[in-house]
Design a protein around this motif. Structure first.
Motif, PDB file in Angstrom:
ATOM      1  N   GLN A 170      11.159   3.273  -6.694  1.00 29.76           N
ATOM      2  CA  GLN A 170      12.131   3.718  -7.443  1.00 29.76           C
ATOM      3  C   GLN A 170      12.642   5.079  -7.128  1.00 29.76           C
ATOM      4  N   TRP A 171      13.490   4.914  -6.136  1.00 30.98           N
ATOM      5  CA  TRP A 171      14.126   6.257  -5.344  1.00 30.98           C
ATOM      6  C   TRP A 171      15.054   6.700  -6.449  1.00 30.98           C
ATOM      7  N   THR A 172      15.363   8.011  -6.353  1.00 35.67           N
ATOM      8  CA  THR A 172      16.326   8.807  -7.154  1.00 35.67           C
ATOM      9  C   THR A 172      17.062   9.465  -5.840  1.00 35.67           C
ATOM     10  N   ASP A 173      18.573  10.001  -6.233  1.00 39.54           N
ATOM     11  CA  ASP A 173      18.929  11.145  -5.407  1.00 39.54           C
ATOM     12  C   ASP A 173      19.212  12.438  -5.944  1.00 39.54           C
ATOM     13  N   ASP A 174      18.450  12.720  -7.159  1.00 34.43           N
ATOM     14  CA  ASP A 174      18.736  13.777  -7.805  1.00 34.43           C
ATOM     15  C   ASP A 174      17.285  14.518  -7.730  1.00 34.43           C
ATOM     16  N   PHE A 175      17.448  15.521  -6.593  1.00 36.20           N
ATOM     17  CA  PHE A 175      16.373  16.399  -6.435  1.00 36.20           C
ATOM     18  C   PHE A 175      15.730  17.328  -7.741  1.00 36.20           C
ATOM     19  N   ASP A 176      16.789  17.921  -8.181  1.00 35.45           N
ATOM     20  CA  ASP A 176      16.041  19.005  -9.238  1.00 35.45           C
ATOM     21  C   ASP A 176      15.559  18.233 -10.398  1.00 35.45           C
ATOM     22  N   THR A 177      16.296  17.086 -10.934  1.00 35.94           N
ATOM     23  CA  THR A 177      15.697  16.203 -11.703  1.00 35.94           C
ATOM     24  C   THR A 177      14.122  15.476 -11.548  1.00 35.94           C
ATOM     25  N   ALA A 178      14.062  15.500 -10.297  1.00 45.62           N
ATOM     26  CA  ALA A 178      12.893  14.784  -9.724  1.00 45.62           C
ATOM     27  C   ALA A 178      11.769  15.851  -9.729  1.00 45.62           C
ATOM     28  N   CYS A 179      12.191  17.041  -9.420  1.00 47.66           N
ATOM     29  CA  CYS A 179      11.316  18.241  -9.643  1.00 47.66           C
ATOM     30  C   CYS A 179      10.619  18.493 -10.983  1.00 47.66           C
ATOM     31  N   GLN A 180      11.656  18.353 -12.016  1.00 45.09           N
ATOM     32  CA  GLN A 180      11.264  18.608 -13.464  1.00 45.09           C
ATOM     33  C   GLN A 180      10.244  17.320 -13.970  1.00 45.09           C
ATOM     34  N   GLN A 181      10.625  16.356 -13.270  1.00 46.82           N
ATOM     35  CA  GLN A 181       9.614  15.189 -13.721  1.00 46.82           C
ATOM     36  C   GLN A 181       8.309  15.326 -13.049  1.00 46.82           C
ATOM     37  N   ALA A 182       8.291  15.676 -11.647  1.00 42.88           N
ATOM     38  CA  ALA A 182       6.946  15.966 -10.798  1.00 42.88           C
ATOM     39  C   ALA A 182       6.160  16.855 -11.642  1.00 42.88           C
ATOM     40  N   GLY A 183       6.784  18.075 -12.429  1.00 38.92           N
ATOM     41  CA  GLY A 183       5.841  18.962 -12.941  1.00 38.92           C
ATOM     42  C   GLY A 183       5.564  18.475 -14.456  1.00 38.92           C
ATOM     43  N   GLN A 184       6.077  17.701 -15.105  1.00 42.03           N
ATOM     44  CA  GLN A 184       5.750  16.834 -16.167  1.00 42.03           C
ATOM     45  C   GLN A 184       4.576  15.987 -15.864  1.00 42.03           C
ATOM     46  N   GLN A 236       0.981  -1.244   0.141  1.00 40.00           N
ATOM     47  CA  GLN A 236      -0.142   0.071   0.052  1.00 40.00           C
ATOM     48  C   GLN A 236       0.959   1.230   0.033  1.00 40.00           C
ATOM     49  N   VAL A 237       2.028   1.027   0.668  1.00 40.95           N
ATOM     50  CA  VAL A 237       2.910   2.219   0.752  1.00 40.95           C
ATOM     51  C   VAL A 237       3.341   2.518  -0.519  1.00 40.95           C
ATOM     52  N   ILE A 238       3.865   1.370  -1.210  1.00 42.78           N
ATOM     53  CA  ILE A 238       4.578   1.391  -2.417  1.00 42.78           C
ATOM     54  C   ILE A 238       3.551   1.955  -3.529  1.00 42.78           C
ATOM     55  N   GLU A 239       2.481   1.597  -3.415  1.00 45.60           N
ATOM     56  CA  GLU A 239       1.253   2.188  -4.540  1.00 45.60           C
ATOM     57  C   GLU A 239       1.180   3.549  -4.001  1.00 45.60           C
ATOM     58  N   THR A 240       0.925   3.995  -2.999  1.00 43.77           N
ATOM     59  CA  THR A 240       0.604   5.479  -2.633  1.00 43.77           C
ATOM     60  C   THR A 240       2.019   6.311  -3.361  1.00 43.77           C
ATOM     61  N   ILE A 241       2.705   5.827  -3.105  1.00 42.83           N
ATOM     62  CA  ILE A 241       4.070   6.660  -3.181  1.00 42.83           C
ATOM     63  C   ILE A 241       4.171   6.724  -5.030  1.00 42.83           C
ATOM     64  N   THR A 242       4.107   5.611  -5.701  1.00 43.12           N
ATOM     65  CA  THR A 242       4.406   5.426  -7.075  1.00 43.12           C
ATOM     66  C   THR A 242       3.267   6.142  -7.693  1.00 43.12           C
ATOM     67  N   PHE A 294       3.833  10.500  -6.459  1.00 45.15           N
ATOM     68  CA  PHE A 294       4.914  11.341  -5.958  1.00 45.15           C
ATOM     69  C   PHE A 294       6.245  10.871  -6.941  1.00 45.15           C
ATOM     70  N   VAL A 295       7.299  11.709  -7.141  1.00 47.55           N
ATOM     71  CA  VAL A 295       8.640  11.255  -7.518  1.00 47.55           C
ATOM     72  C   VAL A 295       9.344  11.197  -6.310  1.00 47.55           C
ATOM     73  N   PRO A 296       9.882   9.913  -6.085  1.00 42.34           N
ATOM     74  CA  PRO A 296      10.459   9.677  -4.676  1.00 42.34           C
ATOM     75  C   PRO A 296      12.000   9.860  -4.717  1.00 42.34           C
ATOM     76  N   VAL A 297      12.483  10.908  -3.945  1.00 40.43           N
ATOM     77  CA  VAL A 297      13.859  11.216  -3.563  1.00 40.43           C
ATOM     78  C   VAL A 297      14.293  10.844  -2.496  1.00 40.43           C
ATOM     79  N   GLN A 298      15.586  10.094  -2.289  1.00 39.38           N
ATOM     80  CA  GLN A 298      16.137   9.651  -0.898  1.00 39.38           C
ATOM     81  C   GLN A 298      17.531  10.456  -0.963  1.00 39.38           C
ATOM     82  N   ILE A 299      17.815  10.649   0.289  1.00 36.60           N
ATOM     83  CA  ILE A 299      18.934  11.672   0.608  1.00 36.60           C
ATOM     84  C   ILE A 299      19.600  10.832   1.837  1.00 36.60           C
TER      85      ILE A 299
END
Lengths: 153, 32
Positions: free
Chosen positions: B5-19, A10-16, A19-24
């Protein structure tokens, strides 16, 4: 978070879906510019940002899937409300109330469902009638206290 | 099973989110 919450379907489905997910990784040098940019101090630290890169909703701390999904939906709704998409926000707050009525964030959803509905319709009843639901559904909540001035007199 | 599918590129992620008419979920983490 990875072992439990991020492995939940359910978490995977909601995020996907939304959102565009970013991990730092805050422990790596490559993450330092983002840590500084967002004044990050403690993990887990979750932010929901607009496509312009502005942090519009956030929370700290581990949450299991049953609380993570409603919290994520609340953050999504709060972001839409700040971006002046009141109908979109109201729909998500309603979803939280219907799918997760006993979650920790449900009273917040009730409070802001009223706000987002009112800001779209400008009908006082949309605000007051939905706030009154807090008095019966979530009487011990801080969100009931935040509308308690309408109970006086 | 699907994974995030995580990324670590925030600025590109923002562009993708807008599109894609999405928002960006940003997760600061420290490995344990």
């Amino acid at each position: 978070m990875s072992a439990v919450t991020y492995s939940d379907a359910q978490v995977i489905e909601t995020i996907t879906a939304c959102f565009v997910p970013v991990q730092i990784n805050t422990q790596e040098a490559a993450g330092l510019p983002m840590v500084q940019r967002f004044y990050q101090v403690w993990t887990p630290d979750l932010r929901v940002a607009s496509p312009e890169g502005v942090d519009l909703a956030h929370w700290n701390g581990y949450l299991p899937p049953a609380e993570f999904v409603p919290q994520l939906l609340i953050a999504q709704a709060q972001t839409l409300l700040r971006l002046h998409d009141e109908p979109g926000a109201a729909a998500i707050y309603r979803e939280v109330l219907e799918r997760f009525p006993t979650s920790a964030v449900a009273p917040e959803a009730q409070y802001f469902f009223a706000v987002s509905t009112y800001k779209h319709s400008h009908e006082a009843a949309d605000l007051l009638d939905n706030w009154r639901q807090l008095q019966t559904r979530y009487p011990a909540s801080i969100w009931r206290v935040k509308q308690s001035f309408i109970e006086e007199g | 099973m699907a994974t995030i599918q995580w990324t670590d590129d925030f600025d590109t992620a923002c562009q993708q989110a807008g599109q894609e008419h999405k928002l960006v979920l940003l997760d600061f983490f420290s490995p344990t």
